[in-house]
Scaffold this active site. Structure first.
Site, PDB file in Angstrom:
ATOM      1  CG  HIS A 106      -7.159   9.428   7.439  1.00  0.00           C
ATOM      2  ND1 HIS A 106      -7.084   8.068   7.638  1.00  0.00           N
ATOM      3  CD2 HIS A 106      -8.483   9.727   7.460  1.00  0.00           C
ATOM      4  CE1 HIS A 106      -8.294   7.559   7.759  1.00  0.00           C
ATOM      5  NE2 HIS A 106      -9.177   8.547   7.668  1.00  0.00           N
ATOM      6  CG  HIS A 108     -11.432  11.303   7.213  1.00  0.00           C
ATOM      7  ND1 HIS A 108     -11.393  10.354   6.213  1.00  0.00           N
ATOM      8  CD2 HIS A 108     -11.495  12.508   6.577  1.00  0.00           C
ATOM      9  CE1 HIS A 108     -11.429  10.946   5.033  1.00  0.00           C
ATOM     10  NE2 HIS A 108     -11.489  12.255   5.224  1.00  0.00           N
ATOM     11  CG  ASP A 110     -13.089   7.293  10.910  1.00  0.00           C
ATOM     12  OD1 ASP A 110     -12.596   8.341  10.483  1.00  0.00           O
ATOM     13  OD2 ASP A 110     -13.198   6.271  10.203  1.00  0.00           O
ATOM     14  CG  HIS A 111      -8.979   7.182  11.805  1.00  0.00           C
ATOM     15  ND1 HIS A 111      -8.959   5.879  12.255  1.00  0.00           N
ATOM     16  CD2 HIS A 111      -9.616   7.155  10.602  1.00  0.00           C
ATOM     17  CE1 HIS A 111      -9.541   5.096  11.358  1.00  0.00           C
ATOM     18  NE2 HIS A 111      -9.954   5.848  10.358  1.00  0.00           N
ATOM     19  CG  HIS A 182      -8.472   7.326   3.055  1.00  0.00           C
ATOM     20  ND1 HIS A 182      -9.501   6.538   2.583  1.00  0.00           N
ATOM     21  CD2 HIS A 182      -8.868   7.753   4.280  1.00  0.00           C
ATOM     22  CE1 HIS A 182     -10.465   6.486   3.489  1.00  0.00           C
ATOM     23  NE2 HIS A 182     -10.102   7.220   4.528  1.00  0.00           N
ATOM     24  CE1 TYR A 213     -13.287   9.332  -0.027  1.00  0.00           C
ATOM     25  CE2 TYR A 213     -11.005   9.121  -0.719  1.00  0.00           C
ATOM     26  CZ  TYR A 213     -11.939   9.260   0.281  1.00  0.00           C
ATOM     27  OH  TYR A 213     -11.523   9.322   1.586  1.00  0.00           O
ATOM     28  CG  HIS A 247     -10.994   1.488   9.378  1.00  0.00           C
ATOM     29  ND1 HIS A 247     -12.190   1.702  10.027  1.00  0.00           N
ATOM     30  CD2 HIS A 247     -10.676   2.667   8.790  1.00  0.00           C
ATOM     31  CE1 HIS A 247     -12.586   2.943   9.834  1.00  0.00           C
ATOM     32  NE2 HIS A 247     -11.675   3.560   9.090  1.00  0.00           N
TER      33      HIS A 247
END
Length: 297
Positions: A106, A108, A110-111, A182, A213, A247
């Site tokens: 996805h 975001h 951090d990825h 997500h 959320y 993660h």
């Protein structure tokens, strides 16, 4: 015609009224996106299967799939990890130009934070879906849940996928599965590799969590609960002898000297656990919403 910019007129009046008043405080400094150290702790290339390697950090997965025709990367971690990932490619005997395709879970920070730098350094094509392509192109701006707090260098997609489509390179054959929730563009990837000499169905499945959320009456994402339900069903049906998640801890993995799944889980259990947690979140939000309604204005 109606008069426009009335708020600006009122503001000018307010500003003029401040003449001679105490000088206002400075505006706040921008705050960097802070993450746990384990998300940024480099690890060497860690073998998962004959052609599948974890080359990311201690807690964030970045998978490299190798073939004589080239390599595929799935996820690139934070912005800071680009040089580390390129170094791990070299450690595996690959040149930057050997990386042909960049996929992700996805969009975001951090990825996918490092994807723009990796795209420039390698010339690899970025492959994604339409929902994620919009967020990638904006560098994470105007995220449905996080606004502008998770920004990263913008990334331009080279290929847009449909649900169920195959991505191939040499003998590598990966199938994409759309699992919105997500993020609207969240994806899972499945392929086969030899693990300890045995042909194994590997599933790399995006996060199914909903961290803080708004799940009840979300005006930006009205179908969010329905999308999660669809994704729980799809994830539970994936070919999934070995589950890996963005993660690492979500699927029991530890990345240090070796890649070890100390608490193995499968896709069905992963989806069921996430569904139960989501149902608890929805119930809590409905209670809070009801209490506010009874409290009145």
């Amino acid at each position: 015609m109606p008069i426009k910019f009335l708020p600006g007129i009122a503001l000018l009046g307010t500003i003029s009224g401040l003449a001679g008043a105490e000088e206002p405080s400075p505006l706040p400094q921008l705050e960097a996106y802070q993450v746990p150290e384990s998300w940024l702790q480099p690890v060497p290339p860690l073998k998962i299967g004959d052609n599948t390697w974890q080359i990311g950090t201690e807690a964030i997965t970045s998978l490299l799939l190798k073939d004589p025709a080239g390599a595929i990367l799935i996820d690139g971690g934070m912005v800071q990890t680009a040089d580390h990932l390129l170094g791990n490619l070299k450690a595996l005997g690959l040149q930057p130009s050997d990386l042909k395709l960049i996929l992700h879970s996805h969009a975001h920070a951090d990825h996918v934070g490092s994807l723009a730098a990796l795209q420039r350094a390698t010339g690899a094509q970025v492959v994604t879906n339409a929902e994620s392509a919009i967020l990638l192109a904006s560098g994470g701006a105007d995220d449905i849940h996080f606004g502008d707090s998770l920004l990263y260098p913008p990334v331009q997609a080279d290929r847009i996928l449909h649900h169920g489509e195959l991505v191939t390179l040499g003998k590598l054959r990966l199938q994409v599965h759309f699992i919105p929730g997500h993020t609207p563009g969240s994806m899972a990837w499945t392929w086969q590799d030899k693990v300890d000499g045995k042909t194994t169905n590997i599933a790399y499945v995006d996060s199914l969590s909903a961290p803080d959320y708004q799940l009840v009456d979300n005006p930006r994402y009205p179908d969010i609960v329905q999308d999660y339900g669809l994704s729980f069903e799809r994830v539970g049906q994936l070919p999934c002898d070995l589950l890996i998640t963005p993660h690492a801890g979500a699927s029991g993995w530890h990345y240090r000297a070796r890649a070890v799944q100390e608490k193995p889980t499968d896709c069905r259990a992963y989806a069921d656990r996430a569904q139960k947690k989501l149902e608890r979140q929805i119930s809590a939000q409905k209670v809070t919403q009801s209490a506010r309604g009874h409290a009145g204005p």
